[in-house]
Motif scaffolding. Structure first.
Motif, PDB file in Angstrom:
ATOM      1  N   SER A  81       0.906  -1.339  -0.004  1.00  0.00           N
ATOM      2  CA  SER A  81       0.125   0.004  -0.002  1.00  0.00           C
ATOM      3  C   SER A  81       0.908   1.271  -0.130  1.00  0.00           C
ATOM      4  O   SER A  81       0.755   2.051  -0.891  1.00  0.00           O
ATOM      5  N   SER A  82       1.662   1.316   1.125  1.00  0.00           N
ATOM      6  CA  SER A  82       2.864   2.193   0.998  1.00  0.00           C
ATOM      7  C   SER A  82       3.562   2.530  -0.247  1.00  0.00           C
ATOM      8  O   SER A  82       3.821   3.740  -0.727  1.00  0.00           O
ATOM      9  N   ALA A  83       3.981   1.286  -0.815  1.00  0.00           N
ATOM     10  CA  ALA A  83       4.542   1.345  -1.902  1.00  0.00           C
ATOM     11  C   ALA A  83       4.084   2.024  -3.295  1.00  0.00           C
ATOM     12  O   ALA A  83       4.496   2.809  -4.235  1.00  0.00           O
ATOM     13  N   ILE A  84       2.739   1.734  -3.476  1.00  0.00           N
ATOM     14  CA  ILE A  84       1.948   1.977  -4.347  1.00  0.00           C
ATOM     15  C   ILE A  84       1.678   3.556  -4.329  1.00  0.00           C
ATOM     16  O   ILE A  84       1.622   4.227  -5.313  1.00  0.00           O
ATOM     17  N   ALA A  85       1.383   3.821  -3.213  1.00  0.00           N
ATOM     18  CA  ALA A  85       1.188   5.646  -3.130  1.00  0.00           C
ATOM     19  C   ALA A  85       2.470   6.094  -3.651  1.00  0.00           C
ATOM     20  O   ALA A  85       2.567   7.308  -4.109  1.00  0.00           O
ATOM     21  N   MET A 104      10.613   1.278   6.125  1.00  0.00           N
ATOM     22  CA  MET A 104       9.834   1.728   5.124  1.00  0.00           C
ATOM     23  C   MET A 104      10.777   2.872   4.555  1.00  0.00           C
ATOM     24  O   MET A 104      10.941   2.839   3.226  1.00  0.00           O
ATOM     25  N   ALA A 105      11.473   3.845   5.067  1.00  0.00           N
ATOM     26  CA  ALA A 105      12.334   4.442   4.452  1.00  0.00           C
ATOM     27  C   ALA A 105      13.199   3.965   3.488  1.00  0.00           C
ATOM     28  O   ALA A 105      13.491   4.626   2.383  1.00  0.00           O
ATOM     29  N   ALA A 106      13.958   3.077   3.915  1.00  0.00           N
ATOM     30  CA  ALA A 106      15.121   2.433   3.034  1.00  0.00           C
ATOM     31  C   ALA A 106      14.339   1.534   1.808  1.00  0.00           C
ATOM     32  O   ALA A 106      14.938   1.694   0.797  1.00  0.00           O
ATOM     33  N   LYS A 113      13.493   4.271  -0.498  1.00  0.00           N
ATOM     34  CA  LYS A 113      14.528   4.856  -1.183  1.00  0.00           C
ATOM     35  C   LYS A 113      14.990   3.806  -2.447  1.00  0.00           C
ATOM     36  O   LYS A 113      15.622   4.128  -3.437  1.00  0.00           O
ATOM     37  N   ASP A 114      14.784   2.400  -2.255  1.00  0.00           N
ATOM     38  CA  ASP A 114      15.246   1.514  -3.148  1.00  0.00           C
ATOM     39  C   ASP A 114      14.316   1.563  -4.311  1.00  0.00           C
ATOM     40  O   ASP A 114      14.645   1.292  -5.418  1.00  0.00           O
ATOM     41  N   ILE A 115      13.225   1.700  -4.033  1.00  0.00           N
ATOM     42  CA  ILE A 115      12.114   1.830  -5.125  1.00  0.00           C
ATOM     43  C   ILE A 115      12.269   2.997  -6.179  1.00  0.00           C
ATOM     44  O   ILE A 115      12.365   2.946  -7.330  1.00  0.00           O
ATOM     45  N   ILE A 116      12.636   4.172  -5.344  1.00  0.00           N
ATOM     46  CA  ILE A 116      12.667   5.301  -6.366  1.00  0.00           C
ATOM     47  C   ILE A 116      14.225   4.951  -7.002  1.00  0.00           C
ATOM     48  O   ILE A 116      13.892   5.433  -8.340  1.00  0.00           O
ATOM     49  N   ALA A 117      14.916   4.239  -6.503  1.00  0.00           N
ATOM     50  CA  ALA A 117      16.332   4.208  -7.231  1.00  0.00           C
ATOM     51  C   ALA A 117      15.840   3.291  -8.454  1.00  0.00           C
ATOM     52  O   ALA A 117      16.536   3.644  -9.683  1.00  0.00           O
ATOM     53  N   VAL A 118      15.159   2.401  -8.423  1.00  0.00           N
ATOM     54  CA  VAL A 118      14.854   1.478  -9.648  1.00  0.00           C
ATOM     55  C   VAL A 118      13.964   2.343 -10.506  1.00  0.00           C
ATOM     56  O   VAL A 118      14.471   2.069 -11.781  1.00  0.00           O
ATOM     57  N   LEU A 119      13.021   3.274  -9.996  1.00  0.00           N
ATOM     58  CA  LEU A 119      12.170   3.944 -10.886  1.00  0.00           C
ATOM     59  C   LEU A 119      13.066   4.840 -11.775  1.00  0.00           C
ATOM     60  O   LEU A 119      12.895   5.036 -13.124  1.00  0.00           O
ATOM     61  N   GLN A 120      14.091   5.590 -11.182  1.00  0.00           N
ATOM     62  CA  GLN A 120      14.768   6.579 -11.817  1.00  0.00           C
ATOM     63  C   GLN A 120      15.851   5.774 -12.607  1.00  0.00           C
ATOM     64  O   GLN A 120      16.296   6.441 -13.585  1.00  0.00           O
ATOM     65  N   ASP A 121      16.305   4.496 -12.493  1.00  0.00           N
ATOM     66  CA  ASP A 121      17.013   3.852 -13.317  1.00  0.00           C
ATOM     67  C   ASP A 121      16.510   3.129 -14.678  1.00  0.00           C
ATOM     68  O   ASP A 121      17.325   2.658 -15.455  1.00  0.00           O
TER      69      ASP A 121
END
Length: 214
Positions: free
Chosen positions: A25-29, A198-200, A203-211
């Motif tokens: 849920s938090s990842a989807i948001a 959750m913060a970590a 951070k990993d999700i954003i890194a994947v998206l940006q890559d």
């Protein structure tokens, strides 16, 4: 590489997957906000099973236990694919055709893992998947990986568990193993360690998206 609205050429289908308690849920948001920021439009958000009026009725069939008429494993599998077929035909594909990004809370990988691996129905799941989806798949899947014991403990803290969440631990171990097997063999599936804070995780999700080479 970040997604810039001036360079987006094609709408994408992004899916979040994971066991119970993985933090979907938090990842989807987070992903929803990322897509909106970098494309200039909010994605169409879906969930499986569900996402259309008829598919939502099917969701109730697989989520709520009926002690007088227990849902058998094969029927469960068929209902999931019936709901998915409705969602793909009436929401996901039309949205992509209109240039709208789609963000999914689960998709076909869940059936491969839960019904295929967890239930031991892989031949049935594979054949129905091919017949209903005909190779259609997400452009990117973020799989939030977590040990089932930790995930189920988190899920229990949320409240009452549904019919599937009440399965034995061995079921979830098989399901997780199947998730990981598919992720190891598909470059479009990215594994995120969901046991972190959750913060970590974010951070990993954003890194994947940006890559991603969107």
């Amino acid at each position: 590489m970040t997604i810039e609205s001036t360079t987006v050429r094609k709408a994408k289908f992004v899916v979040i997957e994971g066991l119970e308690g993985a933090g979907k849920s938090s990842a989807i948001a987070l992903v929803r906000d990322f897509i909106e920021k970098h494309t200039g439009q909010a994605p169409v958000c879906t969930r499986e099973p569900g996402g259309t009026p008829l598919a939502e009725q099917m969701r109730d069939l697989v989520k709520v236990a009926n002690e007088s008429d227990p849902l058998c494993d094969e029927a469960e599998c068929l209902i999931f694919y019936a709901a998915r077929a409705q969602l793909v035909a009436n929401v996901i594909k039309p949205s992509l055709a209109e240039g709208k990004w789609v963000l999914g809370d689960r998709h076909n990988l869940s059936s491969l893992a839960y019904q295929g691996g967890g239930r031991g129905l892989m031949p049935l799941v594979s054949s129905i998947s091919e017949a209903t989806l005909k190779g259609f798949k997400p452009d990117l899947t973020l799989y939030l990986d977590i040990d089932p014991k930790l995930g189920l403990a988190r899920a229990a803290n949320r409240g009452a568990l549904d019919r599937i969440e009440q399965q034995e631990l061995a079921f979830f171990n098989r399901t997780r193993a199947t998730f990981l097997s598919y992720a190891d063999n598909d470059d479009s599936i990215m594994i995120i360690d969901a046991s972190q804070s959750m913060a970590a995780v974010h951070k990993d999700i954003i890194a994947v998206l940006q890559d991603q080479a969107w």
